[in-house]
Design a protein around this motif. Structure first.
Motif, PDB file in Angstrom:
ATOM      1  N   LYS A 147      -3.384   6.878   3.820  1.00 23.25           N
ATOM      2  CA  LYS A 147      -4.090   8.156   4.121  1.00 23.25           C
ATOM      3  C   LYS A 147      -5.587   8.352   3.968  1.00 23.25           C
ATOM      4  O   LYS A 147      -6.488   8.630   4.527  1.00 23.25           O
ATOM      5  CB  LYS A 147      -3.349   9.477   3.672  1.00 23.25           C
ATOM      6  CG  LYS A 147      -1.885   9.589   4.157  1.00 23.25           C
ATOM      7  CD  LYS A 147      -1.844   9.518   5.607  1.00 23.25           C
ATOM      8  CE  LYS A 147      -0.096   9.649   5.713  1.00 23.25           C
ATOM      9  NZ  LYS A 147       0.146   8.893   7.205  1.00 23.25           N
ATOM     10  N   PHE A 148      -5.880   7.927   2.739  1.00 17.74           N
ATOM     11  CA  PHE A 148      -7.359   7.958   2.204  1.00 17.74           C
ATOM     12  C   PHE A 148      -8.032   6.713   3.029  1.00 17.74           C
ATOM     13  O   PHE A 148      -9.284   7.106   3.296  1.00 17.74           O
ATOM     14  CB  PHE A 148      -7.471   7.688   0.752  1.00 17.74           C
ATOM     15  CG  PHE A 148      -7.349   8.885   0.034  1.00 17.74           C
ATOM     16  CD1 PHE A 148      -8.087  10.054   0.059  1.00 17.74           C
ATOM     17  CD2 PHE A 148      -6.233   8.929  -0.903  1.00 17.74           C
ATOM     18  CE1 PHE A 148      -7.969  11.092  -0.524  1.00 17.74           C
ATOM     19  CE2 PHE A 148      -5.993  10.354  -1.510  1.00 17.74           C
ATOM     20  CZ  PHE A 148      -6.722  11.260  -1.325  1.00 17.74           C
ATOM     21  N   ALA A 149      -7.452   5.712   3.337  1.00 22.81           N
ATOM     22  CA  ALA A 149      -7.972   4.552   4.280  1.00 22.81           C
ATOM     23  C   ALA A 149      -8.442   5.163   5.532  1.00 22.81           C
ATOM     24  O   ALA A 149      -9.357   4.792   6.091  1.00 22.81           O
ATOM     25  CB  ALA A 149      -7.287   3.454   4.077  1.00 22.81           C
ATOM     26  N   ALA A 150      -7.535   5.858   5.979  1.00 23.69           N
ATOM     27  CA  ALA A 150      -7.688   6.589   7.391  1.00 23.69           C
ATOM     28  C   ALA A 150      -8.715   7.472   7.540  1.00 23.69           C
ATOM     29  O   ALA A 150      -9.641   7.636   8.306  1.00 23.69           O
ATOM     30  CB  ALA A 150      -6.317   6.938   8.182  1.00 23.69           C
ATOM     31  N   LEU A 151      -8.868   8.380   6.446  1.00 26.30           N
ATOM     32  CA  LEU A 151     -10.017   9.155   6.151  1.00 26.30           C
ATOM     33  C   LEU A 151     -11.168   8.639   6.118  1.00 26.30           C
ATOM     34  O   LEU A 151     -12.195   8.955   6.739  1.00 26.30           O
ATOM     35  CB  LEU A 151      -9.732  10.151   4.948  1.00 26.30           C
ATOM     36  CG  LEU A 151     -10.654  11.077   4.303  1.00 26.30           C
ATOM     37  CD1 LEU A 151     -10.939  12.061   5.520  1.00 26.30           C
ATOM     38  CD2 LEU A 151     -10.715  11.637   3.238  1.00 26.30           C
ATOM     39  N   ARG A 152     -11.306   7.444   5.286  1.00 25.54           N
ATOM     40  CA  ARG A 152     -12.551   6.974   5.067  1.00 25.54           C
ATOM     41  C   ARG A 152     -13.075   6.000   6.597  1.00 25.54           C
ATOM     42  O   ARG A 152     -14.167   6.329   7.017  1.00 25.54           O
ATOM     43  CB  ARG A 152     -12.382   5.825   3.950  1.00 25.54           C
ATOM     44  CG  ARG A 152     -13.695   5.123   3.826  1.00 25.54           C
ATOM     45  CD  ARG A 152     -13.514   4.146   2.925  1.00 25.54           C
ATOM     46  NE  ARG A 152     -12.703   3.057   3.035  1.00 25.54           N
ATOM     47  CZ  ARG A 152     -11.472   2.960   2.472  1.00 25.54           C
ATOM     48  NH1 ARG A 152     -11.261   3.653   1.240  1.00 25.54           N
ATOM     49  NH2 ARG A 152     -10.633   2.124   2.685  1.00 25.54           N
ATOM     50  N   CYS A 153     -11.986   5.633   7.161  1.00 24.86           N
ATOM     51  CA  CYS A 153     -12.238   4.810   8.294  1.00 24.86           C
ATOM     52  C   CYS A 153     -12.651   5.785   9.685  1.00 24.86           C
ATOM     53  O   CYS A 153     -13.655   5.668  10.283  1.00 24.86           O
ATOM     54  CB  CYS A 153     -11.001   4.256   8.780  1.00 24.86           C
ATOM     55  SG  CYS A 153     -11.393   3.359  10.613  1.00 24.86           S
ATOM     56  N   MET A 184       0.859  -1.227  -0.007  1.00 26.78           N
ATOM     57  CA  MET A 184       0.219   0.033   0.022  1.00 26.78           C
ATOM     58  C   MET A 184       0.976   1.072   0.044  1.00 26.78           C
ATOM     59  O   MET A 184       1.708   1.296   0.749  1.00 26.78           O
ATOM     60  CB  MET A 184      -1.087   0.042   1.220  1.00 26.78           C
ATOM     61  CG  MET A 184      -1.779   1.142   1.336  1.00 26.78           C
ATOM     62  SD  MET A 184      -2.890   1.446   2.751  1.00 26.78           S
ATOM     63  CE  MET A 184      -3.905  -0.154   2.501  1.00 26.78           C
ATOM     64  N   LEU A 185       0.541   2.028  -0.750  1.00 26.40           N
ATOM     65  CA  LEU A 185       1.351   3.320  -1.019  1.00 26.40           C
ATOM     66  C   LEU A 185       0.973   4.230   0.174  1.00 26.40           C
ATOM     67  O   LEU A 185      -0.278   4.245   0.822  1.00 26.40           O
ATOM     68  CB  LEU A 185       1.130   4.146  -2.137  1.00 26.40           C
ATOM     69  CG  LEU A 185       1.330   3.447  -3.698  1.00 26.40           C
ATOM     70  CD1 LEU A 185       1.065   4.030  -4.501  1.00 26.40           C
ATOM     71  CD2 LEU A 185       2.858   3.125  -3.733  1.00 26.40           C
ATOM     72  N   TRP A 186       1.709   5.329   0.585  1.00 25.08           N
ATOM     73  CA  TRP A 186       1.382   5.982   1.708  1.00 25.08           C
ATOM     74  C   TRP A 186       0.268   6.915   1.740  1.00 25.08           C
ATOM     75  O   TRP A 186      -0.357   7.058   2.319  1.00 25.08           O
ATOM     76  CB  TRP A 186       2.678   7.197   1.897  1.00 25.08           C
ATOM     77  CG  TRP A 186       3.733   6.489   2.521  1.00 25.08           C
ATOM     78  CD1 TRP A 186       3.799   5.650   3.402  1.00 25.08           C
ATOM     79  CD2 TRP A 186       5.178   6.924   2.522  1.00 25.08           C
ATOM     80  NE1 TRP A 186       5.292   5.285   3.838  1.00 25.08           N
ATOM     81  CE2 TRP A 186       6.024   6.232   3.173  1.00 25.08           C
ATOM     82  CE3 TRP A 186       5.623   8.105   1.715  1.00 25.08           C
ATOM     83  CZ2 TRP A 186       7.410   6.456   3.253  1.00 25.08           C
ATOM     84  CZ3 TRP A 186       7.259   8.272   1.779  1.00 25.08           C
ATOM     85  CH2 TRP A 186       8.070   7.369   2.528  1.00 25.08           C
ATOM     86  N   ILE A 187      -0.047   7.064   0.305  1.00 29.88           N
ATOM     87  CA  ILE A 187      -1.100   8.206   0.232  1.00 29.88           C
ATOM     88  C   ILE A 187      -2.703   7.230   0.325  1.00 29.88           C
ATOM     89  O   ILE A 187      -3.564   7.749   0.630  1.00 29.88           O
ATOM     90  CB  ILE A 187      -1.161   8.856  -1.357  1.00 29.88           C
ATOM     91  CG1 ILE A 187      -2.201   9.923  -1.466  1.00 29.88           C
ATOM     92  CG2 ILE A 187      -1.236   7.909  -2.528  1.00 29.88           C
ATOM     93  CD1 ILE A 187      -2.162  11.088  -0.894  1.00 29.88           C
TER      94      ILE A 187
END
Length: 65
Positions: free
Chosen positions: A7-13, A1-4
């Protein structure tokens, strides 16, 4: 998984999953709140590979593993 992607996964979560925003304004406020929270706690990446091309255009220090 790339860093970006992480970040989007954390935003969604943390800002979107399990919510029922009544409007786009409410959803935008939740996203903005998370981004502000994350930016206050952000730290520079220091675990780049020694031969990473990113090192050529940044001043990240090499870190021995």
């Amino acid at each position: 998984m790339l860093w970006i992607e992480s970040k989007f996964a954390a935003l969604r979560c943390f800002a979107l999953n399990g919510t029922a925003h009544g409007s786009h304004d409410g959803q935008n406020a939740a996203i903005a709140s998370y981004v502000r929270w994350r930016n206050v706690r952000a730290k520079p990446k220091t675990n780049l590979a020694p031969d990473s091309p990113v090192r050529a255009w940044t001043d990240y220090p090499a870190r021995a593993t």
